[in-house]
Scaffold this motif. Structure first.
Motif, mmCIF file in Angstrom:
data_model
loop_
_atom_site.group_PDB
_atom_site.id
_atom_site.type_symbol
_atom_site.label_atom_id
_atom_site.label_comp_id
_atom_site.label_asym_id
_atom_site.label_seq_id
_atom_site.Cartn_x
_atom_site.Cartn_y
_atom_site.Cartn_z
ATOM 1 N N VAL A 23 36.216 53.310 44.349
ATOM 2 C CA VAL A 23 36.039 51.883 44.063
ATOM 3 C C VAL A 23 37.367 51.146 44.127
ATOM 4 O O VAL A 23 38.440 51.728 43.944
ATOM 5 N N TRP A 24 37.257 49.846 44.369
ATOM 6 C CA TRP A 24 38.430 48.979 44.320
ATOM 7 C C TRP A 24 38.433 48.229 42.998
ATOM 8 O O TRP A 24 37.383 47.787 42.516
ATOM 9 N N VAL A 25 39.616 48.098 42.417
ATOM 10 C CA VAL A 25 39.802 47.486 41.101
ATOM 11 C C VAL A 25 40.668 46.246 41.263
ATOM 12 O O VAL A 25 41.772 46.311 41.822
ATOM 13 N N GLY A 26 40.190 45.113 40.767
ATOM 14 C CA GLY A 26 40.989 43.896 40.796
ATOM 15 C C GLY A 26 42.014 43.896 39.679
ATOM 16 O O GLY A 26 41.654 43.996 38.507
ATOM 17 N N VAL A 27 43.292 43.793 40.030
ATOM 18 C CA VAL A 27 44.355 43.896 39.024
ATOM 19 C C VAL A 27 45.091 42.579 38.798
ATOM 20 O O VAL A 27 46.002 42.513 37.972
ATOM 21 N N ASN A 28 44.701 41.524 39.485
ATOM 22 C CA ASN A 28 45.332 40.220 39.312
ATOM 23 C C ASN A 28 44.615 39.479 38.186
ATOM 24 O O ASN A 28 43.516 38.950 38.364
ATOM 25 N N THR A 29 45.241 39.433 37.008
ATOM 26 C CA THR A 29 44.573 38.821 35.849
ATOM 27 C C THR A 29 44.382 37.321 36.018
ATOM 28 O O THR A 29 43.475 36.743 35.420
ATOM 29 N N VAL A 55 35.259 42.345 33.872
ATOM 30 C CA VAL A 55 35.428 43.758 34.248
ATOM 31 C C VAL A 55 35.565 43.845 35.760
ATOM 32 O O VAL A 55 34.575 43.798 36.497
ATOM 33 N N GLN A 56 36.803 44.006 36.225
ATOM 34 C CA GLN A 56 37.072 43.911 37.648
ATOM 35 C C GLN A 56 36.981 45.261 38.364
ATOM 36 O O GLN A 56 37.835 45.598 39.192
ATOM 37 N N ARG A 57 35.962 46.026 38.058
ATOM 38 C CA ARG A 57 35.696 47.258 38.819
ATOM 39 C C ARG A 57 34.222 47.622 38.656
ATOM 40 O O ARG A 57 33.694 47.616 37.532
ATOM 41 N N TYR A 106 31.134 40.790 31.629
ATOM 42 C CA TYR A 106 30.485 40.628 32.925
ATOM 43 C C TYR A 106 31.236 41.437 33.972
ATOM 44 O O TYR A 106 32.477 41.525 33.943
ATOM 45 N N GLY A 107 30.487 42.001 34.897
ATOM 46 C CA GLY A 107 31.080 42.797 35.952
ATOM 47 C C GLY A 107 31.504 41.958 37.143
ATOM 48 O O GLY A 107 30.976 40.871 37.385
ATOM 49 N N VAL A 108 32.471 42.493 37.885
ATOM 50 C CA VAL A 108 32.986 41.854 39.097
ATOM 51 C C VAL A 108 33.159 42.934 40.158
ATOM 52 O O VAL A 108 33.643 44.032 39.853
#
Length: 236
Positions: free
Chosen positions: A75-81, A181-183, A216-218
């Protein structure tokens, strides 16, 4: 939320000085990217992991590239807050967060509280109490399906919980904490008691006093961030 252009892909070499990372792009070029995340990014920064970068249009920036996503397993995880706050703003505008829909105005970064914090979103309407909405980005998962927050000891996160509690207890307003939740492999969020026990204790306390907690998921993609369904928050 769409990016201005598709992200560049490469592999992470290292993170250093907290806000910098070296990434090798697909053509072999090594670039330095800004890391827009104050946390530890626990479990998300192993050398060799896939990395996705955006490129600034401002050519005067010291780091023209920004680290947007890291590949963890499949999976890809968004790390830019910073993207989390903007993404929530878009969702608010579409009425996609039912628990806080119906407010006439959505104002970002409004000063509030005794410590003069800035609330991520202030929702107000003449027919309802104001709603103070704080957004926290979740990227860490050390157990299948379980997201953890915070990923490091955070005095700032404690301060925000206290300010939300004061809004509810003394201000007659709603205080809402929203975990973005960015993953896509996370299905429930837990307070990270083993990492920051003080945060876990205070979270439970403020919930008993009326602070609402949502998650919420992203799903991060190469072209943008897709808003997903509500997921559970568990605080045993």
């Amino acid at each position: 939320m769409d990016y201005a252009e598709s992200l560049s892909e490469g592999r992470l070499l290292r993170r250093y000085q907290r806000f910098l990372a070296d990434v090798e792009l697909g053509d072999g070029e090594v670039v330095t990217a800004h890391v827009p995340n104050t946390g530890s990014l626990l479990g998300c920064l192993e050398a060799g992991q896939g990395a996705r970068l955006s490129r600034a249009r401002d050519t005067t920036r010291r780091c023209p590239y920004t680290l947007e996503q890291i590949q963890v397993g499949k999976v890809w995880v968004g790390v830019n807050t910073h993207r989390a706050n903007a993404l929530v703003g878009e969702a608010l505008g579409r009425g996609a967060i039912g628990e806080v829909s119906g407010y006439a105005r959505h104002r970002p970064e409004v000063p509030y509280g005794q410590q003069r914090s800035r609330i991520d979103w202030l929702l107000d309407d003449q027919n309802a109490p104001a709603c103070y909405l704080e957004v926290k980005s979740v990227t860490t998962s050390l157990e299948s399906g379980v997201g953890l927050f915070p990923d490091a000891v955070s005095q700032r996160a404690l301060k925000h919980l206290k300010e939300l509690r004061d809004c509810v207890v003394h201000g007659g307003a709603r205080g809402v904490l929203l975990f973005c939740v960015q993953r896509p492999d996370i299905h429930v969020v837990h307070p990270a008691d083993a990492i920051d026990p003080a945060y876990g204790r205070l979270l439970r306390d403020v919930m008993r006093e009326g602070v609402e907690v949502l998650a919420y998921g992203v799903e991060p993609t190469r072209t943008g961030l897709l808003w997903g369904p509500r997921i559970g928050v568990h605080y045993p």
